[in-house]
Design a protein around this motif. Sequence first.
Motif, mmCIF file in Angstrom:
data_model
loop_
_atom_site.group_PDB
_atom_site.id
_atom_site.type_symbol
_atom_site.label_atom_id
_atom_site.label_comp_id
_atom_site.label_asym_id
_atom_site.label_seq_id
_atom_site.Cartn_x
_atom_site.Cartn_y
_atom_site.Cartn_z
ATOM 1 N N PRO A 182 -21.319 -49.233 19.886
ATOM 2 C CA PRO A 182 -21.649 -50.301 21.203
ATOM 3 C C PRO A 182 -21.430 -51.099 21.603
ATOM 4 C CG PRO A 182 -23.544 -49.399 19.246
ATOM 5 C CD PRO A 182 -22.646 -48.856 18.981
ATOM 6 N N ARG A 217 -20.830 -47.605 29.694
ATOM 7 C CA ARG A 217 -21.140 -48.675 29.205
ATOM 8 C C ARG A 217 -20.953 -48.563 26.792
ATOM 9 N NH1 ARG A 217 -27.084 -49.162 32.046
ATOM 10 N NH2 ARG A 217 -25.936 -49.902 34.175
ATOM 11 N N GLU A 218 -19.910 -48.795 26.665
ATOM 12 C CA GLU A 218 -19.652 -47.931 25.368
ATOM 13 C C GLU A 218 -18.367 -48.652 25.413
ATOM 14 O OE1 GLU A 218 -20.081 -44.606 24.075
ATOM 15 O OE2 GLU A 218 -18.324 -44.418 24.984
ATOM 16 N N TYR A 249 -27.150 -44.876 14.854
ATOM 17 C CA TYR A 249 -25.862 -44.401 16.557
ATOM 18 C C TYR A 249 -24.662 -43.512 16.135
ATOM 19 C CZ TYR A 249 -22.914 -45.535 20.366
ATOM 20 O OH TYR A 249 -22.225 -45.937 21.796
#
Length: 320
Positions: A182, A217-218, A249
């Motif tokens: 993330p 988006r990481e 995750y």
Amino acid sequence: MDKKHIFELLGNFIKSICDNWFVIVFFFGVLALFLGHILPLFSYKEESVTLGNVIIFSSVFASFTRWISVRGIIKKTLNEILSSKEHLANNKNFDNVWKTLVEVAIEKHNPHLTNFLENSSVRSYIPQEGELFYSSYTQHLDIEWSNEEERLVKIIETTKVTVKTKDNSLHKMPYNFVASMPIGKRWTYSIESLKVGKNCCLSQVKVEGYSTNNEAREDQFKTNYELELEGNTEYHIHRIMHREICLDYEPYIIVVSGKHTWMPEISCSTNKTGVKGAFNSTGTLEEFDTIAGRNNSNEFCERHPGLMLKGQGYILCLSK
């Protein structure tokens, strides 16, 4: 050449003389000779003898050439040439023969695959120029908590590989590692030890570090190295890598081998953390065997029963 082979060749020759139109032409020649030599009142003796000789010679010669081309020496020699190592050593010749083999196999066993199974997809499993072979491969994953509250585990990955090359010329062995996380997280990934034999190669490791992939988006962490193997045909590689994985995750490790690997062995120990590891092969024709412990538990060892091909591998999923 023994008597049996001589009689076999003679039998094939006689058969070829009597095969198809050769026998008819041959008897026309005999008839012409008969008219020229036997019948005293025949008006065209010389012409008949000449014609008979030509017909007989032509029919026998044609029969002989057909015999050696279809049944005998030429056919055997051509087959030996086309299937010889010297002929197939040429990449173009090999590709042509390989393409024919694949097409024949498809047409013979299931022609419905003609438009779906491409020659290149099958050819990729055959060794290419400069490829390496892993004659042994062991990887042990030692797992402990890095931050139990955040469900973050630390993995000490110890990999030992024996690499065999075609010859002692220069061969390059690249390694690329990419980890996703993330945005804002900075989980740890580092190669702690890298050796070829007794030689330390940590200086070859290039750490690109963290970067943000806005489209995905990481954040991503990248590191790589390229070992140069030269002077031998067998090399022992030893690597220790530390990595962190969050169980919430992408809690899995995926390995897809780019090399032919003989009986790879993967072991895992979670050191009484309560974490379990579930092991599955990916794309292999044969499943891995559990040789110690129990799969989907806190400790086990898995081994492939034979040769694992390029593009095949395994996945390890962690859970608690």
